[in-house]
Design a protein around this motif. Structure first.
Motif, PDB file in Angstrom:
ATOM      1  N   GLY B 211       0.796  -1.220   0.000  1.00 26.54           N
ATOM      2  CA  GLY B 211       0.000   0.000   0.000  1.00 26.54           C
ATOM      3  C   GLY B 211       0.823   1.261   0.000  1.00 26.54           C
ATOM      4  N   MET B 212       2.135   1.141   0.362  1.00 28.25           N
ATOM      5  CA  MET B 212       2.987   2.345   0.408  1.00 28.25           C
ATOM      6  C   MET B 212       3.542   2.584  -0.988  1.00 28.25           C
ATOM      7  SD  MET B 212       4.108   4.856   2.107  1.00 28.25           S
ATOM      8  CE  MET B 212       4.261   4.781   3.908  1.00 28.25           C
ATOM      9  N   THR B 213       2.747   3.216  -1.822  1.00 26.64           N
ATOM     10  CA  THR B 213       3.214   3.511  -3.171  1.00 26.64           C
ATOM     11  C   THR B 213       4.144   4.714  -3.135  1.00 26.64           C
ATOM     12  OG1 THR B 213       1.343   4.943  -3.512  1.00 26.64           O
ATOM     13  CG2 THR B 213       1.087   2.661  -4.209  1.00 26.64           C
ATOM     14  N   TYR B 552      -3.180   2.607   3.615  1.00 26.35           N
ATOM     15  CA  TYR B 552      -4.411   2.820   2.852  1.00 26.35           C
ATOM     16  C   TYR B 552      -4.479   4.180   2.187  1.00 26.35           C
ATOM     17  CZ  TYR B 552      -5.808  -1.374   5.272  1.00 26.35           C
ATOM     18  OH  TYR B 552      -5.851  -2.651   5.733  1.00 26.35           O
ATOM     19  N   ARG B 553      -3.548   5.075   2.545  1.00 24.94           N
ATOM     20  CA  ARG B 553      -3.698   6.427   2.006  1.00 24.94           C
ATOM     21  C   ARG B 553      -2.384   7.188   2.122  1.00 24.94           C
ATOM     22  NH1 ARG B 553      -6.187   5.580   6.428  1.00 24.94           N
ATOM     23  NH2 ARG B 553      -8.162   5.277   5.373  1.00 24.94           N
ATOM     24  N   GLY B 554      -2.379   8.389   1.596  1.00 27.42           N
ATOM     25  CA  GLY B 554      -1.203   9.249   1.669  1.00 27.42           C
ATOM     26  C   GLY B 554      -0.915   9.689   3.095  1.00 27.42           C
ATOM     27  N   PRO B 555       0.223  10.320   3.294  1.00 25.05           N
ATOM     28  CA  PRO B 555       0.678  10.620   4.645  1.00 25.05           C
ATOM     29  C   PRO B 555       0.089  11.886   5.264  1.00 25.05           C
ATOM     30  CG  PRO B 555       2.327  11.272   3.057  1.00 25.05           C
ATOM     31  CD  PRO B 555       1.219  10.686   2.270  1.00 25.05           C
ATOM     32  N   TYR B 556      -0.657  12.653   4.498  1.00 19.98           N
ATOM     33  CA  TYR B 556      -1.037  13.980   5.031  1.00 19.98           C
ATOM     34  C   TYR B 556      -2.538  14.169   5.108  1.00 19.98           C
ATOM     35  CZ  TYR B 556       3.868  14.790   4.125  1.00 19.98           C
ATOM     36  OH  TYR B 556       5.231  14.695   4.131  1.00 19.98           O
ATOM     37  N   GLU B 557      -3.255  13.099   5.465  1.00 18.37           N
ATOM     38  CA  GLU B 557      -4.716  13.218   5.534  1.00 18.37           C
ATOM     39  C   GLU B 557      -5.138  13.815   6.881  1.00 18.37           C
ATOM     40  OE1 GLU B 557      -6.916  12.516   2.859  1.00 18.37           O
ATOM     41  OE2 GLU B 557      -4.923  12.735   1.993  1.00 18.37           O
ATOM     42  N   TYR B 558      -4.856  15.103   7.021  1.00 21.04           N
ATOM     43  CA  TYR B 558      -5.312  15.797   8.238  1.00 21.04           C
ATOM     44  C   TYR B 558      -6.637  16.483   7.930  1.00 21.04           C
ATOM     45  CZ  TYR B 558      -0.623  14.988   9.953  1.00 21.04           C
ATOM     46  OH  TYR B 558       0.544  14.400  10.355  1.00 21.04           O
ATOM     47  N   ALA B 571      -2.123   3.938   8.260  1.00 18.63           N
ATOM     48  CA  ALA B 571      -2.398   2.507   8.430  1.00 18.63           C
ATOM     49  C   ALA B 571      -3.792   2.258   8.966  1.00 18.63           C
ATOM     50  CB  ALA B 571      -1.364   1.888   9.368  1.00 18.63           C
ATOM     51  N   LYS B 572      -4.599   3.275   9.135  1.00 13.75           N
ATOM     52  CA  LYS B 572      -5.923   3.061   9.699  1.00 13.75           C
ATOM     53  C   LYS B 572      -6.899   2.662   8.598  1.00 13.75           C
ATOM     54  CE  LYS B 572      -9.566   5.431  12.205  1.00 13.75           C
ATOM     55  NZ  LYS B 572      -9.849   6.545  13.082  1.00 13.75           N
TER      56      LYS B 572
END
Lengths: 227, 588, 224
Positions: B211-213, B552-558, B571-572
């Motif tokens: 998942g870590m593209t 599951y997603r990019g690192p900056y989903e704030y 990772a959530k």
């Protein structure tokens, strides 16, 4: 810490799952390392080119005057043969013939070691005749020859000749020596049965390094001895 | 935090039967190696600072006995009065220690080692044992460099740039063994960087968790990746040059000796061919970590993630074709100067893009002023000054009066202190809980930040004015010159500010050391960050994850709308998330 | 204490200072925009409980704008700079009529060789003076820089002229002084432990003074 229930051995090798590109870590790492080596030799060879061209109109020593082409040509042949035997070693293990792989690997090691031996002989010979990193030693046979024939012996550029020759071929020799030591290590592992048709990464990776060292030598032989 | 607990995979047993030596000295654990680098390079940072204080004393109070200088031997500072030959050792070693043994290992040695596996979900580096050698090679190099301070003729004396032939000939420099030790130490450091870089590159390419593209990598990892490529290709050139320099001294070669046909500018070309990528090695990781911290502190996704990545890649490429801008006054062909000016002008664009994107990230955010965020904002504010002052020197005609003056000293300190070090203060505070399981003191962190900000500017801003006035670098006694005499009060002022700046750093040092013992215990995810490293207990165990986490997603989903909290860890797993394919889509 | 640039003592100085000020204005503007923006954002968007940030991943339009504006600005700056650069340092920019002065740098002094009455360097009437550079105003001068030992750098702040002197190379740098007076020449490249005292006096004479000085030197015999 509240996870005493886990029972996995902490000492197991990390990262069993290798993904990303279809190249295993060791091979990728070797390629990356070789990129760095390319830059190292580029620095040395680039300096040589800059110094040699920058020295004009003072002539460089003519090929074959100071350095023996015959003996080095034989050495070059030896190194090319060792590349072939390395390929043979890899092909053998890929076919599952462990025994043949060991033979070819041993041939490669012997060729490499002979190369280093001949280079050491060449160095002692050269230094004996007065060729050293600082140029032609005063009062030596070479210095006298150069004084008598300044153009063919490149008397004005002797210092640069010595500096670049010993630095470039010396570091190449160092790399060959490292290769021979590493191949010996691989050979010992092979004797212990560490390589098989399924897993022979060590052979492939040391092969990459060895071919690189050969390639550098072909360049060096051309630009240092022949031109 | 319930979501995180669910996402956190089971962790290794804490029964770790490695001996103390295998665990903490000859460790192959990337986290321990990072922490080893941290302690060693903080020591060199302190040492470099001590040398700087002596330089400042001499400039502020030329010829006056230095307080406490009496302990120095007669060959350096008889009666505490600094000698010219000791002064040039001071400037040489200050630069050398700060660049090679403080900032570079702090950014790369510490954070590449510590963060890369944790942030991409790997168990360790691709080659843990090579990683260990990388540390010990750098450590030996540092030790050799440190030892060179104590040899009879003292340390190297030709400036950290080691311009030949001054560096190559002892009869001209007055140096002795210290000069050879410099070369040996740099070769060891180069080896360390190469070994480290090949590890970082391989690890990032091959060991990312499912998942870590590529475009889900945190910008810190992207920055460290580009840095590793720069280091991999630049350091061998420096090693080659340092070896030639060493041979010049011990074998009598003539690479840089014009009397025998050698070329003086060859050294400068080799050094700066390494040296300019090196400048980016010293700032890119800082930019990457600041990006992580600014997004966290703004509680907003990073603005323009893709252009941030492309800016990093652009700097990585352009960094190779700008080295000649260090040599505008060197006698190099002026037409080459024009070419290098253009490339240098262009390389300022990616840096500008990054600054605007950081501001874009803060725009309409919900800013949390924790200590890392303060330092990150400080980084942006100071890096801007350093970047803009670079434009003056890129313009070749303007470079003519300010080249080799205090203007360049101001510039490099705005980039390396105002830039890299502020980022490091932020980064160390940010990841301290992950490293040691304790928090650094918040209040003292803020006091340290504000004092540093104040005294940093009081120290280095006036240097621009000195430089405009023509004040040369590396001169032992500016009062020798009539035109510099009026600037002496400013030099004294800078010295006082520099002492205060140094004293302010003691706050950080004490905060760092005392928090190890007395710091507040760190909660699981103290900064409410999205990174994978915070799914682990603090400090993370050897081997990090039992099972690699899934991303599951990019690192900056704030502040994402899907969840109630203002952060959404990588990772959530949300009900809408699908499992990634077994191997990540590796950018192709 | 001057907080600004030194006196403008050569024809280059107004050009270079003008460019300096132009860059100062451009970068000053960028500086104010960024720092004011930062302060404004820090105050306006300071965290408040119960609030979330604005969820956006960026804007392609904004990226294009703030890529294009700096790019155009720096390329324009580069072009303008290059124009002056060619005039100042270009190999073919040195005027043919420039009066040559040889400067040989060595640890830690400047040996200044004047061409004597024939105006040619390398002839018998040359004479050398240590640590004194005498030049007339209003005349193109070309200094021919060489070095004995290590890299030095010829640096006269009022002239805005800097040029490294490199062993093994002969480097020419030209200028035209405009304001008579006594100034200083320093070494701008670390050249050893005496780097800080590698200083020379620079005398910029009126043409009449210069001729008189030259006469006096020739009659008094070459001194060094």
């Amino acid at each position: 810490m509240a996870h005493a229930t886990a029972t996995v051995d902490v000492m197991r090798p990390p990262a069993p799952a290798e993904r990303g590109v279809d190249v295993y870590n060791l091979k990728l790492g070797m390629w990356v390392f070789l990129a760095s080596e390319v830059m190292f030799f580029t620095a040395l060879i680039g300096s040589y080119i800059v110094l040699r061209f920058g020295a004009s109109p003072n002539p460089w020593a003519q090929p074959g005057k100071v350095l023996s082409i015959q003996i080095t040509a034989f050495n070059t042949f030896l190194l090319i043969c060792s590349s072939v035997s390395m390929v043979k070693a890899y092909a053998s293990i890929a076919d599952g013939n462990v025994k043949l792989m060991k033979v070819w690997l041993l041939v490669t090691i012997l060729c490499g070691a002979t190369f280093v031996g001949i280079q050491v002989y060449e160095y002692t010979h050269l230094i004996h005749h007065g060729f050293q990193p600082s140029g032609y030693r005063e009062g030596s046979e070479l210095a006298e020859l150069a004084a008598a024939n300044p153009v063919p012996y490149g008397a004005a550029t002797a210092g640069l000749y010595g500096s670049t020759f010993f630095t470039m071929t010396g570091f190449h020799g160092f790399h060959v020596t490292c290769g021979v030591i590493s191949m010996t290590y691989v050979f010992i592992r092979a004797l212990r049965g560490k390589y098989s048709q399924q897993d022979h990464r060590g052979i492939e990776v040391i092969g990459l390094y060895w071919h690189f060292v050969d390639l550098v030598w072909i360049i060096l032989f051309t630009i240092v001895y022949l031109i | 935090m319930s979501g995180i607990a669910a996402a956190a995979p089971a962790v290794h047993a804490h029964h770790d039967d490695r001996s103390f030596i295998r665990k903490y000295i000859f460790s192959t654990d990337h986290k321990i190696i990072g922490i080893q680098f941290l302690f060693v390079s903080l020591f060199f940072l302190f040492l470099g600072g001590l040398l700087a204080m002596q330089i400042r004393w001499q400039l502020g109070y030329p010829g006056r006995p230095m307080p406490g200088g009496g302990i120095l031997p007669e060959t350096m500072a008889p009666g505490g009065v600094i000698l010219p030959e000791y002064y040039i050792q001071l400037v040489t070693m200050h630069g050398t220690f700060m660049v090679f043994f403080a900032i570079m290992p702090l950014l790369v040695g510490v954070f590449a080692n510590y963060l890369i596996p944790l942030k991409i979900g790997a168990h360790d580096m691709a080659f843990p044992r090579i990683n260990m050698w990388s540390f010990w090679s750098a450590f030996t190099g540092g030790l050799v460099m440190f030892a060179s301070l104590f040899v009879p003729e003292g340390a190297a004396r030709a400036g950290w740039t080691m311009y030949a032939p001054l560096s190559a000939r002892h009869d001209l420099s007055g140096a002795g063994l210290g000069q050879e030790l410099w070369s040996i130490s740099i070769v060891l450091l180069g080896l360390s960087s190469i070994l480290g870089s090949l590890n970082y590159i391989t690890t990032i390419i091959n060991n990312r968790t499912p998942g870590m593209t590529w475009f889900r990598l945190p910008l810190s990892v992207w920055a460290l990746f580009i840095t590793a490529i720069l280091g991999l290709l630049a350091l061998p050139v420096l090693s080659g040059a340092a070896i030639m320099l060493l041979f010049e001294q011990i074998l009598g070669t003539h690479f840089f000796d014009p009397a025998a046909g050698g070329q003086v500018l060859l050294w400068q070309h080799l050094f700066w061919f390494f040296g300019h990528p090196e400048v980016y090695i010293l700032i890119l990781p800082a930019m990457g970590m600041v990006s992580d911290i600014v997004a966290n502190g703004s509680r907003k996704p990073i603005f323009g993630y893709h252009s941030m990545v492309f800016a990093l890649v652009g700097i990585g490429f352009l960094g190779w074709v700008v080295w000649g801008h260090h040599m505008f006054m060197s006698g190099m062909n002026p037409t080459l100067g024009s070419t290098f000016m253009v490339t240098t002008m262009i390389i300022s664009v990616p840096s500008a893009i990054k600054v605007f994107n950081w501001m874009g990230t803060m725009w309409r955010g919900n800013l949390r002023f924790h200590v890392p965020m303060l330092n990150a904002i400080g980084f942006v504010a100071m890096f801007v000054i350093g970047g803009l002052s670079g434009v003056f020197m890129a313009a070749t005609p303007v470079d003519m009066p300010i080249h080799d003056t205090y203007f360049i000293v101001a510039h490099i300190h705005y980039v390396l202190f105002g830039g890299s070090l502020f980022a490091l203060f932020g980064a160390i505070t940010f990841w301290y809980p992950n490293m040691f399981g304790k928090m650094m003191n918040e209040r003292w962190g803020k006091i340290h930040f504000w004092l540093t900000m104040l005294f940093f500017n009081l120290t280095f801003f006036p240097m621009h004015i000195l430089g405009m006035g023509g004040h040369m670098r590396r001169i032992y006694d500016p009062t020798q010159y009539n035109f510099l005499k009026p600037y002496q009060p400013m030099n004294t002022f800078i010295t006082i500010a520099a002492f205060a700046l140094f004293a302010s750093q003691l706050i950080f040092a004490l905060n760092f050391i005392l928090s190890l013992r007395w710091g507040k215990k760190a909660p699981l995810n103290p900064w409410e960050d999205n990174g994978l490293e915070w799914t682990l207990p603090t400090p993370p165990p050897h081997g990090n994850w039992d099972r690699p986490p899934t991303v599951y997603r990019g690192p900056y989903e704030y502040s994402a709308p899907q969840v109630a909290e203002d952060y959404l860890p990588q990772a959530k797993k949300l009900p809408t998330d699908r499992e990634p394919a077994a191997a990540p889509v590796a950018g192709h | 204490m001057s907080w600004w640039l030194p006196l403008q003592g050569s024809t280059f100085a107004p050009q270079i200072d003008g460019l300096f000020i132009a860059i100062l204005i451009i970068t000053g503007l960028a500086f104010v925009i960024v720092e004011a923006g930062l302060i404004w954002f820090v105050i306006k968007y300071r965290g408040r409980p119960g609030r979330k940030g604005h969820y956006t991943h960026g804007s392609a339009k904004a990226e294009v704008i703030w890529t294009a504006i700096p790019a155009v600005t720096v390329v324009a700056l580069g072009l303008v700079s290059n124009h002056y650069w060619k005039e100042i340092k270009g190999r073919d920019s040195i005027p043919a009529d420039a009066y040559p002065i040889g400067i040989h740098a060595k640890q830690f002094e400047w040996q200044v060789t004047y061409p004597g009455p024939d105006g040619q360097l390398g002839t018998a009437d040359d004479f050398t003076v240590r640590n004194q550079l005498h030049v007339p105003v209003g005349r193109n001068i070309v200094v021919v820089l060489t070095s004995e030992d290590v890299v030095h750098s010829f640096w006269v702040p009022v002239l805005r002229v800097k040029q490294d002197a490199v062993p093994g190379m002969t480097i020419r740098a030209w200028f035209q002084a405009t304001v008579p007076g006594e100034y200083e020449l320093g070494c701008a490249e670390l050249c050893g432990m005496g780097h800080y005292r590698m200083r020379a006096r620079v005398f910029i004479h009126t043409p009449a003074e210069f001729t008189a000085w030259m006469q006096q030197q020739i009659q008094g015999g070459a001194t060094s």
